[in-house]
Design a protein around this motif. Structure first.
Motif, mmCIF file in Angstrom:
data_model
loop_
_atom_site.group_PDB
_atom_site.id
_atom_site.type_symbol
_atom_site.label_atom_id
_atom_site.label_comp_id
_atom_site.label_asym_id
_atom_site.label_seq_id
_atom_site.Cartn_x
_atom_site.Cartn_y
_atom_site.Cartn_z
ATOM 1 N N LYS A 214 60.191 14.114 28.137
ATOM 2 C CA LYS A 214 59.771 14.824 26.927
ATOM 3 C C LYS A 214 59.377 16.245 27.315
ATOM 4 C CE LYS A 214 57.948 10.833 24.369
ATOM 5 N NZ LYS A 214 58.823 10.957 23.182
ATOM 6 N N ILE A 215 59.879 17.205 26.563
ATOM 7 C CA ILE A 215 59.493 18.596 26.784
ATOM 8 C C ILE A 215 58.675 19.065 25.588
ATOM 9 C CG2 ILE A 215 61.453 19.176 28.269
ATOM 10 C CD1 ILE A 215 62.786 20.440 25.798
ATOM 11 N N THR A 216 57.679 19.878 25.863
ATOM 12 C CA THR A 216 56.801 20.386 24.809
ATOM 13 C C THR A 216 56.744 21.903 24.886
ATOM 14 O OG1 THR A 216 55.448 18.384 24.831
ATOM 15 C CG2 THR A 216 54.478 20.341 23.823
ATOM 16 N N PHE A 217 56.835 22.524 23.711
ATOM 17 C CA PHE A 217 56.784 23.985 23.641
ATOM 18 C C PHE A 217 55.825 24.404 22.542
ATOM 19 C CE2 PHE A 217 58.681 27.559 21.113
ATOM 20 C CZ PHE A 217 58.186 28.577 21.900
ATOM 21 N N THR A 218 54.864 25.248 22.888
ATOM 22 C CA THR A 218 54.005 25.888 21.884
ATOM 23 C C THR A 218 54.091 27.393 22.092
ATOM 24 O OG1 THR A 218 52.042 25.767 23.317
ATOM 25 C CG2 THR A 218 52.416 23.946 21.791
ATOM 26 N N ARG A 219 54.240 28.105 21.002
ATOM 27 C CA ARG A 219 54.382 29.559 21.093
ATOM 28 C C ARG A 219 53.039 30.242 21.280
ATOM 29 N NH1 ARG A 219 58.885 32.071 19.885
ATOM 30 N NH2 ARG A 219 59.675 30.317 18.686
ATOM 31 N N GLY A 220 51.959 29.551 20.941
ATOM 32 C CA GLY A 220 50.635 30.147 21.046
ATOM 33 C C GLY A 220 50.347 31.052 19.863
ATOM 34 N N SER B 6 63.376 29.166 18.626
ATOM 35 C CA SER B 6 62.825 27.886 19.083
ATOM 36 C C SER B 6 61.587 27.529 18.260
ATOM 37 C CB SER B 6 62.460 27.965 20.561
ATOM 38 O OG SER B 6 63.555 28.398 21.339
ATOM 39 N N GLN B 7 61.573 26.301 17.738
ATOM 40 C CA GLN B 7 60.429 25.840 16.958
ATOM 41 C C GLN B 7 59.482 25.035 17.851
ATOM 42 O OE1 GLN B 7 61.328 23.999 13.188
ATOM 43 N NE2 GLN B 7 63.179 25.229 12.920
ATOM 44 N N PRO B 8 58.191 25.331 17.791
ATOM 45 C CA PRO B 8 57.223 24.587 18.614
ATOM 46 C C PRO B 8 57.281 23.094 18.314
ATOM 47 C CG PRO B 8 56.220 26.541 17.651
ATOM 48 C CD PRO B 8 57.539 26.386 16.988
ATOM 49 N N GLY B 9 57.063 22.291 19.345
ATOM 50 C CA GLY B 9 57.046 20.854 19.153
ATOM 51 C C GLY B 9 57.367 20.119 20.439
ATOM 52 N N SER C 74 69.621 23.510 15.726
ATOM 53 C CA SER C 74 68.588 22.475 15.835
ATOM 54 C C SER C 74 67.217 23.131 15.976
ATOM 55 C CB SER C 74 68.862 21.568 17.030
ATOM 56 O OG SER C 74 68.677 22.271 18.247
ATOM 57 N N LYS C 75 66.163 22.346 15.809
ATOM 58 C CA LYS C 75 64.817 22.885 15.949
ATOM 59 C C LYS C 75 64.560 23.403 17.363
ATOM 60 C CE LYS C 75 62.600 20.056 12.371
ATOM 61 N NZ LYS C 75 61.543 19.050 12.086
ATOM 62 N N ALA C 76 65.228 22.779 18.343
ATOM 63 C CA ALA C 76 65.010 23.167 19.741
ATOM 64 C C ALA C 76 65.922 24.300 20.187
ATOM 65 C CB ALA C 76 65.226 21.955 20.642
ATOM 66 N N GLU C 77 66.700 24.865 19.268
ATOM 67 C CA GLU C 77 67.614 25.957 19.636
ATOM 68 C C GLU C 77 66.861 27.072 20.375
ATOM 69 O OE1 GLU C 77 70.290 29.498 17.552
ATOM 70 O OE2 GLU C 77 69.442 27.912 16.318
ATOM 71 N N GLY C 78 67.473 27.560 21.443
ATOM 72 C CA GLY C 78 66.859 28.642 22.206
ATOM 73 C C GLY C 78 66.086 28.182 23.417
ATOM 74 N N LEU C 79 65.731 26.872 23.470
ATOM 75 C CA LEU C 79 65.094 26.341 24.670
ATOM 76 C C LEU C 79 66.145 26.204 25.768
ATOM 77 C CD1 LEU C 79 62.821 23.514 23.191
ATOM 78 C CD2 LEU C 79 62.192 25.875 23.741
ATOM 79 N N SER C 80 65.726 26.322 27.000
ATOM 80 C CA SER C 80 66.637 26.188 28.138
ATOM 81 C C SER C 80 65.959 25.344 29.203
ATOM 82 C CB SER C 80 67.004 27.563 28.707
ATOM 83 O OG SER C 80 67.846 27.436 29.835
ATOM 84 N N MET C 81 66.696 24.351 29.702
ATOM 85 C CA MET C 81 66.158 23.452 30.716
ATOM 86 C C MET C 81 67.028 23.466 31.958
ATOM 87 S SD MET C 81 65.539 20.388 28.040
ATOM 88 C CE MET C 81 66.715 21.161 26.934
ATOM 89 N N THR C 82 66.409 23.433 33.130
ATOM 90 C CA THR C 82 67.138 23.199 34.366
ATOM 91 C C THR C 82 66.907 21.743 34.762
ATOM 92 O OG1 THR C 82 65.257 23.981 35.687
ATOM 93 C CG2 THR C 82 66.968 25.582 35.145
ATOM 94 N N VAL C 83 68.009 21.070 35.064
ATOM 95 C CA VAL C 83 67.969 19.636 35.333
ATOM 96 C C VAL C 83 68.418 19.390 36.761
ATOM 97 C CG1 VAL C 83 68.831 17.380 34.617
ATOM 98 C CG2 VAL C 83 68.483 19.187 32.905
ATOM 99 N N GLN C 84 67.609 18.676 37.514
ATOM 100 C CA GLN C 84 67.939 18.342 38.896
ATOM 101 C C GLN C 84 68.589 16.962 38.956
ATOM 102 O OE1 GLN C 84 67.627 20.690 41.149
ATOM 103 N NE2 GLN C 84 66.662 22.002 39.606
ATOM 104 N N PRO C 85 69.426 16.726 39.969
ATOM 105 C CA PRO C 85 70.035 15.404 40.125
ATOM 106 C C PRO C 85 68.957 14.317 40.162
ATOM 107 C CG PRO C 85 71.063 16.969 41.615
ATOM 108 C CD PRO C 85 69.888 17.673 41.008
ATOM 109 N N PRO D 272 50.928 26.159 15.751
ATOM 110 C CA PRO D 272 51.955 25.117 15.669
ATOM 111 C C PRO D 272 52.219 24.471 17.026
ATOM 112 C CG PRO D 272 52.642 27.064 14.455
ATOM 113 C CD PRO D 272 51.402 27.447 15.210
ATOM 114 N N GLY D 273 52.256 23.141 17.022
ATOM 115 C CA GLY D 273 52.539 22.402 18.249
ATOM 116 C C GLY D 273 51.305 21.962 18.998
ATOM 117 N N MET D 274 50.117 22.456 18.606
ATOM 118 C CA MET D 274 48.883 22.090 19.295
ATOM 119 C C MET D 274 48.148 21.003 18.522
ATOM 120 S SD MET D 274 47.278 25.537 20.930
ATOM 121 C CE MET D 274 46.214 24.491 21.920
ATOM 122 N N THR D 275 47.653 20.019 19.254
ATOM 123 C CA THR D 275 46.968 18.888 18.615
ATOM 124 C C THR D 275 45.558 18.667 19.161
ATOM 125 O OG1 THR D 275 47.975 17.373 20.231
ATOM 126 C CG2 THR D 275 49.150 17.707 18.137
#
Length: 683
Positions: free
Chosen positions: A592-598, A422-425, A575-586, A354-357
């Motif tokens: 776009k963020i992409t996550f594949t579980r492999g 977290s759902q891949p995508g 949400s589908k992205a639940e569990g993802l965590s991002m650090t954001v800089q000023p 899932p998430g790989m194209t």
């Protein structure tokens, strides 16, 4: 005629007597045995059903244990595939040398050749005190402020390293001895080791810093008027009572001609992923180090997984299908959970990750196929689509199939974590509020140099909701530049025990003639300020003031409002992205963020749903335990019913015995009566 009647009567009496005699005084039947047999016959069919059911349930419990074990082995094999280190493994070649020893070769090491020279070994500064008559001799009361930095060669100028935290040591009645001072310094754990050395009947305090030129020690004593003595431990620009036994030095290493300095002889970051210890220096010896990619580790791990799956399949099919060795069906062959598990694993093996194209997105695309019997096989037919070609020519694509992967199109938005939810995508991220840190800009400094002699440069500082103790610039010190002043103030603030306990810190810089104070933390709880200042702090442009509070990051993920704390952005729960965590800089705006579980992560996630303490196998085992207990209850009920039935039979048999005894008595009476009738008497 009379004779004939007499004979007939005699025969009838004899027949009735013989029946009654056959019954005897009772029935002659073992009614206990008969009741046992009848009650046992009544319950035997149901009892056999309950016993068979209980045996099946107990076998299922045992077989679910075997299923757990097989799943755990498969999960272990899959987890190895999910480790990036498996696919980033490296090999190393190095000649014999006495100068260094390799301690670690990490998977992240960059392949290449490196020419290394060790020109200087790192060394720790050491200071010794004057002599004392005993370790328990009093040393005086007051405070000692220890700071770390770098001394010049003449030992008349010290540059504090504001990134390193020092300590304030208080000496009072509880620790007013050489031993007490030693223990107090060691307790602070700032990288300075204190020890007491015996010197011909007298004793000295020996202070040793960590190795490195910028780990040298400055000590400033403030004595209690009624108990002097601590000044004998001074080692600062104004007074150096301690004696330097050796200076602090950096290790100097030249890599492919580039000279780098490190504080320690344990080198961990000169060549990324390679760590080594330095034991000696030589200006003439060059050490050639070669790092190569080691694909064999990944290949072996993949082959091990194929073997592990085929073993798993064989073991599980005995439980859910027909066991040809035992010539019977397994106890779980009608259990939907076990069959769904096997089908779920097969689906993961055959589906695209899932998430790989890309062209390489499933096991079959790298030469791992499913045979007719459901087992896996590695195709090695020397074509461009076999396993060997995938490893040799498309190794990175193979890695991406197995290993979880995160990426971001925006350099200032980093995807750092994911969870089982977290759902891949690929997800669109929009930043609606920049994260910021609490900040205060002072007024311009009057002029330089700043001389603290006779001045009240004291203040109380507030940082992220915590207030310091009173802080003062050292008396009798001169600051020639704004940067020197900023480093001093930063060091003093971060040295405060309350801030160290709260694990907060501040950065102080000098910009456009002004001191600038900024918290190291992001978010609305981040702020700085001065709640009290000494009479002369205006010289530094500082007055009682509160800075501008920081802000928490805010934004959306795939159009849904996310939660921000500090500079961390979390997608909405549910949400589908639940569990993802991002650090954001000023400065971040969109990305776009992409996550594949492999493959490994997908399979492991499936297996965890079955194996976890609240998983479906545990739930099924709990239900089976309940069924076993119910069978036990049904057996008890059946036994009570059988006992009641036996009791009824015994009551009926006992009534029959009573009737039989009555008949026996009547028969005996009739026998006597016949003998007494006229014409029937034997006499």
């Amino acid at each position: 005629m009379v004779s004939s009647t007499s004979n007939t009567t005699s025969n009838n009496a004899s027949t009735g007597s013989s029946i009654i005699s056959a019954l005897g005084t009772g029935s002659g039947i073992d009614i206990n045995k008969l009741a046992d047999q009848l009650s046992e016959a009544s319950k035997s069919v149901q009892a056999e059903k309950l016993t068979s059911k209980k045996t099946l349930l107990e076998t299922q419990i045992s077989d679910f244990g075997l299923l757990r074990s097989s799943l755990s082995k498969l999960e272990t094999a899959a987890a190895a595939l999910g480790s990036a280190d498996t696919f980033n493994a490296k090999s190393l070649s190095i000649p014999d040398t006495n100068l260094i020893e390799i301690t670690k070769l990490d998977a992240k090491a960059v392949a290449g050749s490196y020419q290394l020279k060790v020109e200087q070994v790192a060394q720790a500064q050491s200071l010794s005190s004057g002599t004392f008559s005993s370790p328990t001799a009093p040393i005086g009361k007051g405070t000692l402020v220890l700071r770390l930095g770098e001394w010049n060669s003449a030992l008349d100028d010290f540059t504090v390293d504001s990134s390193k935290k020092g300590a304030t040591i208080t000496i009072d009645d509880s620790n007013n001895t050489l031993t007490g001072l030693r223990d107090a310094i060691n307790k602070e754990n700032i990288g300075v080791t204190a020890s007491i050395v015996s010197d011909g009947g007298s004793y000295k305090l020996l202070l040793t810093s960590k190795s490195g030129a910028k780990n040298e020690i400055e000590i400033t004593a403030t004595e209690d008027a009624g108990s002097p003595g601590l000044a004998s431990f001074n080692f600062n620009e104004s007074s150096r009572s301690l004696v330097q036994q050796q200076e602090g030095l950096d290790a100097k290493v030249r890599i492919n001609g580039l000279l780098v300095n490190r504080e320690s002889n344990n080198i961990t970051d000169v060549i990324d992923g390679l760590e080594f210890d330095i034991f000696g220096a030589s200006l003439t010896e060059t050490i050639s180090i070669t790092i190569k990619e080691d694909k064999s580790t990944a290949e072996t791990t993949i082959r091990d997984f194929v073997t592990a799956y085929n073993t798993f399949k064989t073991e599980v099919e005995k439980l859910i299908g027909f066991d040809t060795e035992a010539k019977e069906y397994g106890s779980l062959h009608r259990d939907p959970l076990a069959k769904n598990l096997m089908q779920g694993v097969r689906n993961v093996l055959s589906a695209a990750v899932p998430g790989m194209t890309s062209d390489f997105s499933s096991l079959s695309t790298i030469g791992i196929r499913t045979k007719i019997d459901g087992s896996l096989e590695i195709i090695e037919n020397k074509t461009d689509t076999d396993f060997r070609a995938a490893i040799d020519k498309h190794f990175e694509a193979v890695r991406d199939i197995f290993v979880p992967k995160t990426s971001s199109t925006a350099p200032d938005i980093a995807l750092t974590k994911y969870s089982a939810n977290s759902q891949p995508g690929t997800y669109d991220v929009v930043i609606t509020q920049q994260p910021s840190k609490g900040k205060l800009e002072a007024d311009p400094v009057v002029s330089f140099p700043i001389d603290t002699t006779g001045k009240d440069y004291s203040f109380t500082f507030s940082l992220d909701g915590t207030s310091s103790s009173s802080i003062s610039l050292p008396a009798g010190k001169t600051y020639a530049t704004g940067q020197e002043l900023a480093s001093e103030i930063q060091s003093l603030i971060n040295l405060d025990s309350k801030f160290k306990e709260a694990r907060t810190s501040v950065a102080v810089t000098f910009d456009s003639g002004k001191l600038v104070f900024q918290s190291d933390a992001y978010g609305a709880a981040s702020n700085v300020g001065f709640s009290a200042v000494g009479a002369d702090m205006a010289d530094l442009g500082i007055s009682v003031a509160t800075g501008t509070a920081g802000k928490d990051v805010a934004g959306t993920v795939d159009g849904e409002v996310a939660f921000g704390f500090g500079n961390v952005l979390l997608p909405a729960i549910g949400s589908k992205a639940e569990g993802l965590s991002m650090t954001v800089q000023p400065g971040a705006t969109t990305g776009k963020i992409t996550f594949t579980r492999g493959f490994a992560g997908t399979l492991t996630s499936l297996v965890n749903e079955y194996l976890k303490s609240s998983g479906v196998i545990k739930e099924r085992e709990t239900n089976i335990d309940k069924e076993i207990k119910k069978v036990g209850t049904d057996e008890e009920t059946l036994n009570r019913r059988s006992d009641a039935y036996r009791a009824r039979l015994m009551a009926q048999f006992q009534a029959m015995e009573s009737i039989v005894r009555s008949l026996n008595s009547t028969g005996s009476f009739l026998d006597g009566l016949v003998d007494r009738l006229p014409f029937t008497s034997s006499n």
